[in-house]
Design an enzyme around this catalytic site. Structure first.
Site, PDB file in Angstrom:
ATOM      1  N   GLY A  11      18.416  -6.562  -0.625  1.00 11.23           N
ATOM      2  CA  GLY A  11      19.068  -7.613  -0.862  1.00 11.23           C
ATOM      3  C   GLY A  11      17.592  -8.190  -0.930  1.00 11.23           C
ATOM      4  CG  ASP A  21      -7.758  -3.942   1.133  1.00 10.34           C
ATOM      5  OD1 ASP A  21      -6.989  -3.381   2.158  1.00 10.34           O
ATOM      6  OD2 ASP A  21      -8.374  -3.018   0.398  1.00 10.34           O
ATOM      7  CE  LYS A  22      -9.053  -0.663   4.541  1.00  6.94           C
ATOM      8  NZ  LYS A  22      -7.863  -0.007   3.219  1.00  6.94           N
ATOM      9  CE1 TYR A  73       3.833  -4.515  18.263  1.00  4.67           C
ATOM     10  CE2 TYR A  73       2.182  -6.685  18.429  1.00  4.67           C
ATOM     11  CZ  TYR A  73       3.160  -5.882  19.107  1.00  4.67           C
ATOM     12  OH  TYR A  73       4.585  -6.621  19.628  1.00  4.67           O
ATOM     13  CG  ASP A 122     -12.070   3.401   6.819  1.00  8.34           C
ATOM     14  OD1 ASP A 122     -12.450   3.383   6.261  1.00  8.34           O
ATOM     15  OD2 ASP A 122     -11.296   3.759   7.642  1.00  8.34           O
ATOM     16  CE  LYS A 151      -5.060  -5.841  12.180  1.00  9.59           C
ATOM     17  NZ  LYS A 151      -4.284  -6.891  13.265  1.00  9.59           N
ATOM     18  CG  ASP A 152       0.474  -7.473   8.195  1.00  9.28           C
ATOM     19  OD1 ASP A 152       0.476  -6.080   9.036  1.00  9.28           O
ATOM     20  OD2 ASP A 152      -0.272  -8.012   9.471  1.00  9.28           O
ATOM     21  CG  ASP A 153      -4.188  -4.923   3.386  1.00  4.22           C
ATOM     22  OD1 ASP A 153      -5.280  -5.609   4.481  1.00  4.22           O
ATOM     23  OD2 ASP A 153      -3.988  -3.796   3.846  1.00  4.22           O
ATOM     24  CE1 TYR A 203      -3.329  -1.223  12.806  1.00  5.55           C
ATOM     25  CE2 TYR A 203      -3.598   1.298  11.298  1.00  5.55           C
ATOM     26  CZ  TYR A 203      -3.914  -0.319  11.157  1.00  5.55           C
ATOM     27  OH  TYR A 203      -5.230  -0.031  10.720  1.00  5.55           O
ATOM     28  CG  ASP A 228      -2.245   0.949   1.411  1.00  2.94           C
ATOM     29  OD1 ASP A 228      -1.409   2.261   0.514  1.00  2.94           O
ATOM     30  OD2 ASP A 228      -2.766   1.537   2.768  1.00  2.94           O
TER      31      ASP A 228
HETATM   32  C1  F6R Z   1      -7.593  -0.220   8.105  1.00  6.46           C
HETATM   33  C2  F6R Z   1      -7.122   1.373   7.301  1.00  6.46           C
HETATM   34  C3  F6R Z   1      -8.087   2.173   7.767  1.00  6.46           C
HETATM   35  C4  F6R Z   1      -7.361   2.934   9.201  1.00  6.46           C
HETATM   36  C5  F6R Z   1      -8.131   4.537   8.560  1.00  6.46           C
HETATM   37  C6  F6R Z   1      -7.807   5.547   9.923  1.00  6.46           C
HETATM   38  O1  F6R Z   1      -6.342  -1.026   7.694  1.00  6.46           O
HETATM   39  O2  F6R Z   1      -6.441   1.586   6.761  1.00  6.46           O
HETATM   40  O3  F6R Z   1      -9.174   1.592   8.333  1.00  6.46           O
HETATM   41  O4  F6R Z   1      -6.919   2.460   9.695  1.00  6.46           O
HETATM   42  O5  F6R Z   1      -8.988   5.046   8.080  1.00  6.46           O
HETATM   43  O6  F6R Z   1      -6.665   5.831   9.305  1.00  6.46           O
HETATM   44  P1  F6R Z   1      -6.632   7.244   9.750  1.00  6.46           P
HETATM   45  O7  F6R Z   1      -5.931   6.999  10.902  1.00  6.46           O
HETATM   46  O8  F6R Z   1      -4.864   6.923   8.861  1.00  6.46           O
HETATM   47  O9  F6R Z   1      -7.336   8.524   9.200  1.00  6.46           O
HETATM   48 MG    MG Z   2      -4.871  -2.530   2.026  1.00  6.76          MG
HETATM   49 MG    MG Z   3      -4.164   2.108   3.259  1.00 11.14          MG
END
Ligand code: F6R
Ligand code: MG
Ligand code: MG
Length: 365
Positions: free
Chosen positions: A104, A132-133, A347, A286, A231-233, A228, A12
């Protein structure tokens, strides 16, 4: 027989409309970068797409797993993409690029990697899964069902090439240790581990004879960064047919939209929705988390396809259940078990909020 390597490297690096989708210009830019790499004989072929806000580089080559040349290509592509993402003020530009310079191997630098080196069969169907997510443990349940559960996979009972079972390589993401377990003999031990999806993740699956069938990206960004960072998607590569689960057996496992960790702020359990590429858009809260699946034939190292599997009415019911479960889970608001437990919340940004209450606690009377 020539060995080929199938690599998916993803990150991402910034998205359009919040943490939503990759900008089309970024896809074009990544395609140009990989086209040049074909001309330079670094890779054989490529396909670029996005699953929500994740840019996915799908590549074939003959450089083997963990090739620094291929990993550098991906890293440089993400850097170029980040530059453009910053110019466009895309949201969270450069988010997953945790390291300052390429060292590397892209593993441990932020992007997710799934790679599988194998001898191309006479006909070689390969399935790519992109989520995703959510995080890598989200693959535990469906992969268990595909490669170990005869109620999902008829071939485990009917096909003599499959009925000896499969070997699972499980990674303890906290301790960075791994253990190999054989199914069905050690099925209960396997489940004792992989039911803890935040810690034990399926990394690879092989036939009893050692033929590689599955590879999953196992990056835990928060463990790498100690905070944090999204996520690792995860992504996964699954080979199918001819003594392996049929494509339909692989896909069957996704008719159940199981609960996965992730969703809003990487802090909530929610059901995962199987969708086509165009519907890989995490909107509501989200989410809910999405999974996309593409099918390729590998032909002399080149990618033929893809076909889209979940863009199909037979997954309508799974999507409907997913929406119902989403309503149900959302009604819990900030309460567990919708919100993740304290271990996983460590985290996120929650500990910073709790910290300010520390001084106000007194001995209970
Ligand atoms: C989940 C993700 C979103 C963000 C959320 C808050 O992986 O990326 O749910 O955590 O939109 O984002 P910020 O803190 O960037 O406003
Ligand atoms: Mg993602
Ligand atoms: Mg993102």
């Amino acid at each position: 027989m020539v060995k080929i390597t199938f690599s998916i490297i993803k990150a991402d690096i910034g998205s359009l409309g919040g943490h939503h989708v990759v900008h089309p210009e970024i896809i074009d830019l990544a395609e140009e970068s990989l086209e040049l790499a074909v001309e330079k004989d670094i890779i054989f072929d490529y396909f670029v797409c996005n699953c929500g806000d994740d840019l996915e580089l799908i590549m074939t080559h003959n450089k083997g797993e963990n090739s620094s040349e291929v990993h550098k290509l991906a890293w440089d592509t993400f850097l170029k993409a980040t530059e453009r993402a910053k110019e466009l003020h895309l949201y969270a530009a450069g988010q997953d690029l945790l390291a300052d310079a390429f060292s590397g191997n892209i593993k441990g630098m932020g992007p997710g990697v799934a790679e599988l080196e194998f001898e191309e069969r006479k006909s070689e169907p390969v399935i790519v899964f992109m989520m995703d997510k959510t995080d890598p443990g989200a693959f535990n349940l469906p992969l268990f069902r595909i490669f170990a559960d005869p109620f999902n996979t008829a071939g485990l009972v009917i096909d003599p090439r499959m009925n000896k079972g499969f070997d699972f390589l499980i990674l303890d993401v906290k301790e960075n240790k791994q253990v190999k377990l054989s199914c069905p003999a050690e099925m209960y031990d396997l489940l004792a581990l992989i039911g803890t999806t935040g810690r034990y993740v399926i990394k690879q699956i092989q036939t009893r004879k050692g033929m590689p069938c599955v590879s999953v990206s196992t990056t835990r960004l928060s463990l790498l960064a100690g905070r944090y960072v999204g996520k690792d998607d995860p992504v996964a590569i699954v080979r199918a047919q001819s003594g392996l689960p049929a494509v339909g057996e692989v896909l069957e496992a996704y008719t159940f939209p199981h609960l996965v960790a992730g969703w809003m702020r990487g802090s909530h359990y929610g059901p995962i929705m199987p969708v086509g590429l165009n519907d890989a858009v995490c909107t509501r809260f989200d989410g809910p988390p999405r999974i996309v699946s593409l099918g390729f034939q590998i032909t002399n190292g080149l990618l033929v396809g893809p076909v889209e599997y979940f863009d199909d009415p037979s997954f309508d019911r799974a999507r409907q259940v997913c929406n119902e479960v989403s309503d149900y889970m959302r009604r819990h608001g900030p309460f567990m078990p919708h919100r993740l437990g304290p271990d996983e919340m460590e985290y996120t940004t929650l500990p910073n909020v709790l910290k300010k209450l520390e001084d106000r606690f007194e001995e209970a009377s």
